[in-house]
Design an enzyme around this catalytic site. Structure first.
Site, PDB file in Angstrom:
ATOM      1  N   TRP A 175       0.861  -1.182   0.000  1.00 32.99           N
ATOM      2  CA  TRP A 175       0.000   0.000   0.000  1.00 32.99           C
ATOM      3  C   TRP A 175       0.894   1.228   0.000  1.00 32.99           C
ATOM      4  O   TRP A 175       1.827   1.326   0.788  1.00 32.99           O
ATOM      5  CB  TRP A 175      -0.929   0.048   1.220  1.00 32.99           C
ATOM      6  CG  TRP A 175      -1.567   1.393   1.314  1.00 32.99           C
ATOM      7  CD1 TRP A 175      -2.535   1.882   0.484  1.00 32.99           C
ATOM      8  CD2 TRP A 175      -1.222   2.464   2.203  1.00 32.99           C
ATOM      9  NE1 TRP A 175      -2.805   3.190   0.801  1.00 32.99           N
ATOM     10  CE2 TRP A 175      -2.021   3.574   1.846  1.00 32.99           C
ATOM     11  CE3 TRP A 175      -0.308   2.599   3.249  1.00 32.99           C
ATOM     12  CZ2 TRP A 175      -1.946   4.797   2.518  1.00 32.99           C
ATOM     13  CZ3 TRP A 175      -0.217   3.812   3.921  1.00 32.99           C
ATOM     14  CH2 TRP A 175      -1.041   4.897   3.553  1.00 32.99           C
ATOM     15  N   GLU A 208      -3.058  -3.126  -2.446  1.00 33.95           N
ATOM     16  CA  GLU A 208      -4.163  -2.503  -1.720  1.00 33.95           C
ATOM     17  C   GLU A 208      -4.458  -1.094  -2.225  1.00 33.95           C
ATOM     18  O   GLU A 208      -3.645  -0.184  -2.080  1.00 33.95           O
ATOM     19  CB  GLU A 208      -3.795  -2.443  -0.219  1.00 33.95           C
ATOM     20  CG  GLU A 208      -4.848  -1.794   0.655  1.00 33.95           C
ATOM     21  CD  GLU A 208      -4.436  -1.771   2.138  1.00 33.95           C
ATOM     22  OE1 GLU A 208      -3.299  -2.168   2.463  1.00 33.95           O
ATOM     23  OE2 GLU A 208      -5.268  -1.359   2.960  1.00 33.95           O
ATOM     24  N   LYS A 263      -7.107   2.399  -2.599  1.00 31.61           N
ATOM     25  CA  LYS A 263      -7.726   3.284  -1.625  1.00 31.61           C
ATOM     26  C   LYS A 263      -8.498   4.376  -2.348  1.00 31.61           C
ATOM     27  O   LYS A 263      -8.204   4.711  -3.502  1.00 31.61           O
ATOM     28  CB  LYS A 263      -6.609   3.889  -0.767  1.00 31.61           C
ATOM     29  CG  LYS A 263      -7.088   4.603   0.453  1.00 31.61           C
ATOM     30  CD  LYS A 263      -5.956   4.749   1.456  1.00 31.61           C
ATOM     31  CE  LYS A 263      -6.403   5.592   2.629  1.00 31.61           C
ATOM     32  NZ  LYS A 263      -5.499   5.569   3.742  1.00 31.61           N
ATOM     33  N   ASP A 301      -9.445  -3.399   1.650  1.00 36.83           N
ATOM     34  CA  ASP A 301      -9.513  -2.880   3.015  1.00 36.83           C
ATOM     35  C   ASP A 301     -10.923  -2.322   3.204  1.00 36.83           C
ATOM     36  O   ASP A 301     -11.368  -1.459   2.439  1.00 36.83           O
ATOM     37  CB  ASP A 301      -8.448  -1.791   3.209  1.00 36.83           C
ATOM     38  CG  ASP A 301      -8.421  -1.243   4.644  1.00 36.83           C
ATOM     39  OD1 ASP A 301      -9.496  -0.916   5.171  1.00 36.83           O
ATOM     40  OD2 ASP A 301      -7.320  -1.138   5.219  1.00 36.83           O
ATOM     41  N   HIS A 357     -11.665   1.467   2.927  1.00 34.95           N
ATOM     42  CA  HIS A 357     -11.159   2.273   1.817  1.00 34.95           C
ATOM     43  C   HIS A 357     -12.161   2.590   0.728  1.00 34.95           C
ATOM     44  O   HIS A 357     -11.791   2.878  -0.394  1.00 34.95           O
ATOM     45  CB  HIS A 357      -9.951   1.570   1.188  1.00 34.95           C
ATOM     46  CG  HIS A 357      -8.738   1.606   2.065  1.00 34.95           C
ATOM     47  ND1 HIS A 357      -7.491   1.232   1.652  1.00 34.95           N
ATOM     48  CD2 HIS A 357      -8.587   1.996   3.348  1.00 34.95           C
ATOM     49  CE1 HIS A 357      -6.620   1.372   2.633  1.00 34.95           C
ATOM     50  NE2 HIS A 357      -7.272   1.827   3.683  1.00 34.95           N
ATOM     51  N   HIS A 375      -8.177  -6.488   4.472  1.00 35.84           N
ATOM     52  CA  HIS A 375      -7.839  -5.744   5.670  1.00 35.84           C
ATOM     53  C   HIS A 375      -9.174  -5.456   6.331  1.00 35.84           C
ATOM     54  O   HIS A 375      -9.881  -4.528   5.929  1.00 35.84           O
ATOM     55  CB  HIS A 375      -7.090  -4.452   5.340  1.00 35.84           C
ATOM     56  CG  HIS A 375      -5.617  -4.634   5.291  1.00 35.84           C
ATOM     57  ND1 HIS A 375      -4.732  -3.614   5.075  1.00 35.84           N
ATOM     58  CD2 HIS A 375      -4.858  -5.752   5.479  1.00 35.84           C
ATOM     59  CE1 HIS A 375      -3.488  -4.090   5.119  1.00 35.84           C
ATOM     60  NE2 HIS A 375      -3.548  -5.381   5.350  1.00 35.84           N
ATOM     61  N   ASP A 390     -12.265   6.583   6.731  1.00 34.94           N
ATOM     62  CA  ASP A 390     -11.317   5.483   6.911  1.00 34.94           C
ATOM     63  C   ASP A 390     -10.646   5.609   8.280  1.00 34.94           C
ATOM     64  O   ASP A 390      -9.449   5.825   8.387  1.00 34.94           O
ATOM     65  CB  ASP A 390     -10.285   5.542   5.778  1.00 34.94           C
ATOM     66  CG  ASP A 390      -9.272   4.416   5.865  1.00 34.94           C
ATOM     67  OD1 ASP A 390      -9.622   3.341   6.375  1.00 34.94           O
ATOM     68  OD2 ASP A 390      -8.124   4.624   5.433  1.00 34.94           O
ATOM     69  N   ASP A 415     -10.281   3.470  10.820  1.00 40.88           N
ATOM     70  CA  ASP A 415      -9.577   2.329  11.401  1.00 40.88           C
ATOM     71  C   ASP A 415      -9.934   2.061  12.853  1.00 40.88           C
ATOM     72  O   ASP A 415      -9.061   1.847  13.698  1.00 40.88           O
ATOM     73  CB  ASP A 415      -8.055   2.477  11.213  1.00 40.88           C
ATOM     74  CG  ASP A 415      -7.644   2.244   9.772  1.00 40.88           C
ATOM     75  OD1 ASP A 415      -7.816   1.118   9.290  1.00 40.88           O
ATOM     76  OD2 ASP A 415      -7.176   3.191   9.116  1.00 40.88           O
ATOM     77  N   ASP A 442      -6.795  -4.779  10.120  1.00 36.82           N
ATOM     78  CA  ASP A 442      -6.100  -3.490  10.001  1.00 36.82           C
ATOM     79  C   ASP A 442      -6.903  -2.405  10.709  1.00 36.82           C
ATOM     80  O   ASP A 442      -7.847  -1.859  10.154  1.00 36.82           O
ATOM     81  CB  ASP A 442      -5.900  -3.129   8.519  1.00 36.82           C
ATOM     82  CG  ASP A 442      -5.092  -1.845   8.352  1.00 36.82           C
ATOM     83  OD1 ASP A 442      -4.479  -1.402   9.343  1.00 36.82           O
ATOM     84  OD2 ASP A 442      -5.069  -1.296   7.236  1.00 36.82           O
TER      85      ASP A 442
END
Ligand code: RNT
Ligand code: ZN
Length: 421
Positions: free
Chosen positions: A187, A228, A230, A261, A264, A288, A296, A298, A328
């Site tokens: 990424w 990955e 985004k 992910d 994303h 992820h 995003d 997380d 993640d």
């Protein structure tokens, strides 16, 4: 002991209830025990790593919070990982980053090689876990105006190409040493804050850099790359070079894995719907699993609708064998070890609930246009006693049942983590 018997009895009842609708709980338990999660090291230390721990986190990602007890050294991080793993049922993998190299002298990102991960390989052998890799393309002065592999400057690109090549050598070393394939995830943050003029050239440069990185042949038994994409990052809102479509195409044309992910995408987009659109063309997926709250962000993964949709798609479409389920997220407002445990256990629970369903029967009903049955069964299933099967799974794996693991976290923070500050 009383508890042990209670768990067993509840399980026996649940087993019968599921058997009535043709679901074999033993099979589900067996299936779940084969799923390895790839647990991310960086939840343990807010993505500082050991190469340049004082450098500010860049790349448009961010950690908030300052819960006491953060791991500051390799020994503290592995101690915390060991603690977390002891509360998560089953055998798993750990995802590392270039940042987590343990070097004997000051080394730059592009100088770090397999020898600097011997610490981790030795630990992984002792712990009985596999290792996955991520080259680090952020938190470094050579991230120039948010560009790395797609930079207009050859010198910058060359530096990051070297980092990418080294990450492959490291990942290959993990595979060789641990006897299981190591996924090497890529990424990069590259992109623009404001509207670009030229959207094509950066993407062409990224292709060139990546092709150069993957030129050397490695045995796929040991390592495979995953890419990955985004939508955007903070400060990189207008244009992301490595977009989803870009890496979807790159993964397919290079026969590599595509990383999805969960954070994303547009907030209303259902990522689980993408697996079955990619898989007929692609080699495999890396996930992820994350929890985007409005962006995003997380957040720690919880058992919510988004997670359940992900695990259901994987199970119902039989994609588990071609999917690497990585986690993640990074939250420093709570105990960092507890964050791992919560995220991992929630993911396993969601997998188990998806497995405890009469899938073939439901597929048959669907093919016979019996949508009434499909809806009735899937709705009733939601209140079937899957928690009793989960408890039994934990018990068989010798990890705490229910909330008992929190007692251990309280002891650990008191005896270990809080003493660090
Ligand atoms: C960033 C990506 C990437 C990182 C980790 C630390 O948006 O999700 O996977 O979170 O590599
Ligand atoms: Zn990610």
């Amino acid at each position: 002991m009383v508890r042990e018997q209670e768990v067993k009895s509840a399980y026996e009842v649940a087993k019968e209830r599921y058997a009535e609708i043709g679901v074999d709980t033993e099979k589900a338990i067996e299936q779940l025990s084969k799923v390895k999660l790839s647990i991310h090291s960086w939840q343990g230390d807010d993505i500082h790593g050991f190469l340049n721990p004082d450098q500010k986190l860049t790349g448009g990602i961010g950690v908030s919070g300052n819960y006491p007890g953060i791991a500051r050294t390799p020994d503290e991080l592995t101690q915390d990982l060991h603690e977390g793993l002891s509360l998560i049922p089953g055998k798993h993998k750990i995802q590392l980053h270039t940042l987590y190299a343990v070097t004997d002298r000051k080394k730059d990102f592009d100088e770090v090689g397999p020898e600097d991960f011997k610490y981790w390989v030795d630990w992984a052998k002792e712990e009985g876990v596999g290792l996955d890799m991520n080259g680090t393309f952020f938190s470094h002065p050579k991230v120039k105006h948010n560009f790395t592999l797609a930079s207009p400057e050859k010198e910058i690109r060359d530096f990051w190409i070297k980092v990418g090549k080294q990450s492959r050598a490291i990942s290959n070393y993990f595979g060789e040493e641990l006897g299981q394939q190591s996924v090497n995830n890529f990424w990069i943050p590259d992109g623009f804050k404001d509207n670009p003029i030229d959207k094509l050239s950066p993407r062409k440069r990224l292709i060139e850099s990546l092709d150069e990185i993957i030129k050397e042949e490695y045995d796929e038994k040991n390592t495979i790359e995953a890419f990955e994409g985004k939508l955007f990052g903070t400060g990189i809102e207008s244009y992301t070079v490595g977009s989803h479509l870009f890496y979807n195409n790159y993964a397919i044309t290079r026969d590599k894995l595509w990383t999805i992910d969960a954070g994303h995408w547009h907030p209303t987009e259902d990522v689980s719907d993408k697996f079955s659109a990619f898989m007929p063309f692609g080699k495999g997926l890396m996930l992820h699993v994350s929890r985007p709250v409005r962006w995003d962000s997380d957040h720690v993964v919880i058992f919510d609708d988004a997670l359940v949709r992900i695990t259901r798609s994987l199970v119902r479409d039989d994609l588990l064998s071609k999917t690497n389920i990585g986690l993640d997220f990074f939250d420093a407002t709570i105990n960092r070890v507890a964050a791992w445990v919560i995220g991992a256990r929630s993911t396993q629970k969601a997998l188990l609930q998806a497995m405890l369903a009469p899938i073939d029967d439901l597929k048959k009903a669907e093919n016979e246009y019996d949508f009434t049955k499909r809806l009735a069964v899937t709705e009733e299933l939601k209140s079937f006693p899957f928690g009793a099967v989960w408890d039994e799974f934990c018990q068989r794996n010798n990890v705490p049942v229910g909330l008992d693991w929190m007692d251990e976290i309280r002891r650990y923070e008191k005896d270990v983590q809080f003493k660090r500050n």
